[in-house]
Design a protein around this motif. Structure first.
Motif, PDB file in Angstrom:
ATOM      1  N   PHE A   1       0.821  -1.214   0.000  1.00 19.07           N
ATOM      2  CA  PHE A   1       0.000   0.000   0.000  1.00 19.07           C
ATOM      3  C   PHE A   1       0.861   1.274   0.000  1.00 19.07           C
ATOM      4  O   PHE A   1       0.477   2.290  -0.559  1.00 19.07           O
ATOM      5  CB  PHE A   1      -0.950   0.005   1.196  1.00 19.07           C
ATOM      6  CG  PHE A   1      -2.200  -0.824   1.006  1.00 19.07           C
ATOM      7  CD1 PHE A   1      -2.705  -1.073  -0.274  1.00 19.07           C
ATOM      8  CD2 PHE A   1      -2.882  -1.351   2.099  1.00 19.07           C
ATOM      9  CE1 PHE A   1      -3.857  -1.828  -0.448  1.00 19.07           C
ATOM     10  CE2 PHE A   1      -4.047  -2.101   1.923  1.00 19.07           C
ATOM     11  CZ  PHE A   1      -4.529  -2.341   0.646  1.00 19.07           C
ATOM     12  N   THR A   2       2.032   1.202   0.632  1.00 20.02           N
ATOM     13  CA  THR A   2       2.954   2.348   0.612  1.00 20.02           C
ATOM     14  C   THR A   2       3.488   2.565  -0.804  1.00 20.02           C
ATOM     15  O   THR A   2       3.601   3.702  -1.276  1.00 20.02           O
ATOM     16  CB  THR A   2       4.126   2.112   1.594  1.00 20.02           C
ATOM     17  OG1 THR A   2       3.581   1.882   2.890  1.00 20.02           O
ATOM     18  CG2 THR A   2       5.057   3.306   1.650  1.00 20.02           C
TER      19      THR A   2
ATOM     20  N   PRO B   1      -0.138   3.721  -3.388  1.00 20.40           N
ATOM     21  CA  PRO B   1      -1.196   4.386  -2.616  1.00 20.40           C
ATOM     22  C   PRO B   1      -2.563   4.310  -3.281  1.00 20.40           C
ATOM     23  O   PRO B   1      -3.595   4.258  -2.610  1.00 20.40           O
ATOM     24  CB  PRO B   1      -0.720   5.841  -2.532  1.00 20.40           C
ATOM     25  CG  PRO B   1       0.647   5.902  -3.115  1.00 20.40           C
ATOM     26  CD  PRO B   1       0.992   4.584  -3.703  1.00 20.40           C
ATOM     27  N   ARG B   2      -2.571   4.250  -4.633  1.00 18.26           N
ATOM     28  CA  ARG B   2      -3.852   4.142  -5.363  1.00 18.26           C
ATOM     29  C   ARG B   2      -4.600   2.872  -4.982  1.00 18.26           C
ATOM     30  O   ARG B   2      -5.821   2.858  -4.906  1.00 18.26           O
ATOM     31  CB  ARG B   2      -3.576   4.118  -6.876  1.00 18.26           C
ATOM     32  CG  ARG B   2      -4.038   5.368  -7.590  1.00 18.26           C
ATOM     33  CD  ARG B   2      -4.095   5.053  -9.084  1.00 18.26           C
ATOM     34  NE  ARG B   2      -3.907   6.236  -9.868  1.00 18.26           N
ATOM     35  CZ  ARG B   2      -2.711   6.747 -10.150  1.00 18.26           C
ATOM     36  NH1 ARG B   2      -1.623   6.192  -9.669  1.00 18.26           N
ATOM     37  NH2 ARG B   2      -2.605   7.819 -10.894  1.00 18.26           N
TER      38      ARG B   2
ATOM     39  N   LYS C   1      -4.447   1.353  -2.127  1.00 14.47           N
ATOM     40  CA  LYS C   1      -5.000   1.519  -0.770  1.00 14.47           C
ATOM     41  C   LYS C   1      -6.318   2.275  -0.846  1.00 14.47           C
ATOM     42  O   LYS C   1      -7.305   1.898  -0.204  1.00 14.47           O
ATOM     43  CB  LYS C   1      -3.996   2.267   0.121  1.00 14.47           C
ATOM     44  CG  LYS C   1      -4.456   2.323   1.570  1.00 14.47           C
ATOM     45  CD  LYS C   1      -3.365   2.787   2.503  1.00 14.47           C
ATOM     46  CE  LYS C   1      -3.830   2.608   3.946  1.00 14.47           C
ATOM     47  NZ  LYS C   1      -2.773   2.926   4.904  1.00 14.47           N
ATOM     48  N   GLU C   2      -6.330   3.344  -1.661  1.00 14.15           N
ATOM     49  CA  GLU C   2      -7.558   4.145  -1.821  1.00 14.15           C
ATOM     50  C   GLU C   2      -8.702   3.294  -2.388  1.00 14.15           C
ATOM     51  O   GLU C   2      -9.859   3.506  -2.054  1.00 14.15           O
ATOM     52  CB  GLU C   2      -7.307   5.297  -2.803  1.00 14.15           C
ATOM     53  CG  GLU C   2      -6.450   6.420  -2.279  1.00 14.15           C
ATOM     54  CD  GLU C   2      -5.954   7.310  -3.417  1.00 14.15           C
ATOM     55  OE1 GLU C   2      -6.569   7.295  -4.515  1.00 14.15           O
ATOM     56  OE2 GLU C   2      -4.951   8.016  -3.216  1.00 14.15           O
ATOM     57  N   ARG C   3      -8.350   2.344  -3.264  1.00 18.38           N
ATOM     58  CA  ARG C   3      -9.380   1.575  -3.966  1.00 18.38           C
ATOM     59  C   ARG C   3      -9.490   0.130  -3.463  1.00 18.38           C
ATOM     60  O   ARG C   3      -9.976  -0.745  -4.167  1.00 18.38           O
ATOM     61  CB  ARG C   3      -9.061   1.557  -5.477  1.00 18.38           C
ATOM     62  CG  ARG C   3      -9.231   2.912  -6.147  1.00 18.38           C
ATOM     63  CD  ARG C   3      -8.507   2.952  -7.492  1.00 18.38           C
ATOM     64  NE  ARG C   3      -8.821   4.126  -8.284  1.00 18.38           N
ATOM     65  CZ  ARG C   3      -8.467   5.371  -7.983  1.00 18.38           C
ATOM     66  NH1 ARG C   3      -7.797   5.617  -6.875  1.00 18.38           N
ATOM     67  NH2 ARG C   3      -8.792   6.371  -8.772  1.00 18.38           N
ATOM     68  N   GLN C   4      -9.053  -0.119  -2.242  1.00 15.51           N
ATOM     69  CA  GLN C   4      -8.968  -1.512  -1.778  1.00 15.51           C
ATOM     70  C   GLN C   4     -10.307  -2.242  -1.758  1.00 15.51           C
ATOM     71  O   GLN C   4     -10.348  -3.467  -1.866  1.00 15.51           O
ATOM     72  CB  GLN C   4      -8.282  -1.589  -0.409  1.00 15.51           C
ATOM     73  CG  GLN C   4      -8.968  -0.836   0.711  1.00 15.51           C
ATOM     74  CD  GLN C   4      -8.188  -0.941   2.006  1.00 15.51           C
ATOM     75  OE1 GLN C   4      -8.055  -2.025   2.566  1.00 15.51           O
ATOM     76  NE2 GLN C   4      -7.650   0.170   2.480  1.00 15.51           N
ATOM     77  N   ASN C   5     -11.415  -1.506  -1.631  1.00 17.62           N
ATOM     78  CA  ASN C   5     -12.724  -2.171  -1.600  1.00 17.62           C
ATOM     79  C   ASN C   5     -13.442  -2.153  -2.947  1.00 17.62           C
ATOM     80  O   ASN C   5     -14.586  -2.584  -3.059  1.00 17.62           O
ATOM     81  CB  ASN C   5     -13.605  -1.532  -0.518  1.00 17.62           C
ATOM     82  CG  ASN C   5     -12.998  -1.705   0.866  1.00 17.62           C
ATOM     83  OD1 ASN C   5     -12.537  -2.798   1.200  1.00 17.62           O
ATOM     84  ND2 ASN C   5     -12.940  -0.643   1.651  1.00 17.62           N
ATOM     85  N   GLN C   6     -12.733  -1.652  -3.957  1.00 13.73           N
ATOM     86  CA  GLN C   6     -13.314  -1.566  -5.312  1.00 13.73           C
ATOM     87  C   GLN C   6     -13.074  -2.882  -6.052  1.00 13.73           C
ATOM     88  O   GLN C   6     -12.053  -3.542  -5.849  1.00 13.73           O
ATOM     89  CB  GLN C   6     -12.587  -0.431  -6.048  1.00 13.73           C
ATOM     90  CG  GLN C   6     -13.335   0.124  -7.240  1.00 13.73           C
ATOM     91  CD  GLN C   6     -12.633   1.383  -7.770  1.00 13.73           C
ATOM     92  OE1 GLN C   6     -12.250   2.247  -6.988  1.00 13.73           O
ATOM     93  NE2 GLN C   6     -12.465   1.466  -9.062  1.00 13.73           N
TER      94      GLN C   6
ATOM     95  N   GLU D   1      -4.047   0.939 -13.291  1.00 12.28           N
ATOM     96  CA  GLU D   1      -4.305   0.499 -11.918  1.00 12.28           C
ATOM     97  C   GLU D   1      -4.312  -1.032 -11.830  1.00 12.28           C
ATOM     98  O   GLU D   1      -3.828  -1.599 -10.851  1.00 12.28           O
ATOM     99  CB  GLU D   1      -5.636   1.080 -11.432  1.00 12.28           C
ATOM    100  CG  GLU D   1      -5.570   2.582 -11.179  1.00 12.28           C
ATOM    101  CD  GLU D   1      -6.938   3.244 -11.111  1.00 12.28           C
ATOM    102  OE1 GLU D   1      -6.973   4.433 -10.757  1.00 12.28           O
ATOM    103  OE2 GLU D   1      -7.960   2.595 -11.419  1.00 12.28           O
TER     104      GLU D   1
END
Length: 236
Positions: A120-121, A124-125, A127-132, A141
């Motif tokens: 995730f580090t 970062p994208r 992490k932002e979209r982890q539930n997508q 992506e």
């Protein structure tokens, strides 16, 4: 001892000889570029190394251990990960579920959580979209997800097949920066890439594959200045 050693590898598709006895080495910590035209045998090489294809003859050694006949899922547990051409993410699973699939060979939950934070580090994208759902991500992506998923197995060497294919110039730049940062953490990289200029710019050494044979090898910067390479692969 080399991290990866390919010796006299011959691979056939029916009557067609896709690899004609190629040999090369990848040292620990290197980024090695494998360049060549479509149909040269680059993807076949990676698929044979990672156990997706069986060679007719020759051998593949990972840190001195012969893995030629080892099944692909076992090779992952030995520290080799493969990011296939075309990304191949699980479209109906979320980003987080895809990443967790990458750690399926590991049982150390605390360590998996640490690796996830590291991924995730780096991305970062993600992490932002982890539930997508992965299928709703853009091509760039999805490529990041495929790379992150491979890193979840904590590989010592990662094979990447055409990571920049079909991506916008901005994403191409980002993907190559990520490959450099993956290498900087100590992970060895074997890179197959159509964008020869970009690949040679970040590689330490390179091999040129033509119709199943390695026809040239050497320092990546020197190959970049080679007139025959410029003409054939760099559009100069």
């Amino acid at each position: 001892m080399a991290m990866l050693e390919v010796k006299d590898l011959v691979v056939n598709y029916g009557v067609i000889q896709a690899l004609k006895g190629i040999s090369f080495e990848v040292e620990e910590g290197e980024i090695i570029a494998l360049i060549g035209a479509n149909g040269a045998g680059k993807t076949t090489t990676l698929q044979t190394i990672s156990g997706m294809l069986s060679p007719k003859s020759g051998s593949v050694l990972l840190e001195g251990t012969d893995i030629t006949k080892v099944p692909g899922h076992k090779i992952v547990t030995m520290g080799l990960a493969h990011v296939p051409e075309g990304r191949r993410v699980f479209a109906q699973l979320t980003v987080l579920e895809n990443l967790k699939m990458g750690a399926y060979t590991r049982s150390d939950k605390a360590e998996i959580a640490k690796t996830l934070e590291t991924v995730f580090t780096s991305f970062p994208r993600l992490k932002e979209r982890q539930n997508q759902l992965a299928g709703t991500l853009s091509g760039g992506e999805q490529q990041m997800l495929a790379m992150g998923r491979a890193l979840m197995s904590k590989p010592r060497i990662i094979l990447m097949d055409e990571p920049s294919m079909g991506l916008s110039p901005i994403f191409v730049e980002e993907i190559f920066n990520i490959i450099k940062s993956v290498s900087a953490t100590g992970t060895t990289v074997l890179l197959v890439e159509q964008n020869a200029k970009k690949a040679l710019a970040i590689a330490s050494r390179a091999y040129v594959l033509e119709t199943g044979n390695i026809v040239l090898s050497g320092d990546a910067r020197e190959l970049m200045d080679d007139p025959s390479i410029k003409k054939a692969y760099l559009g100069e």
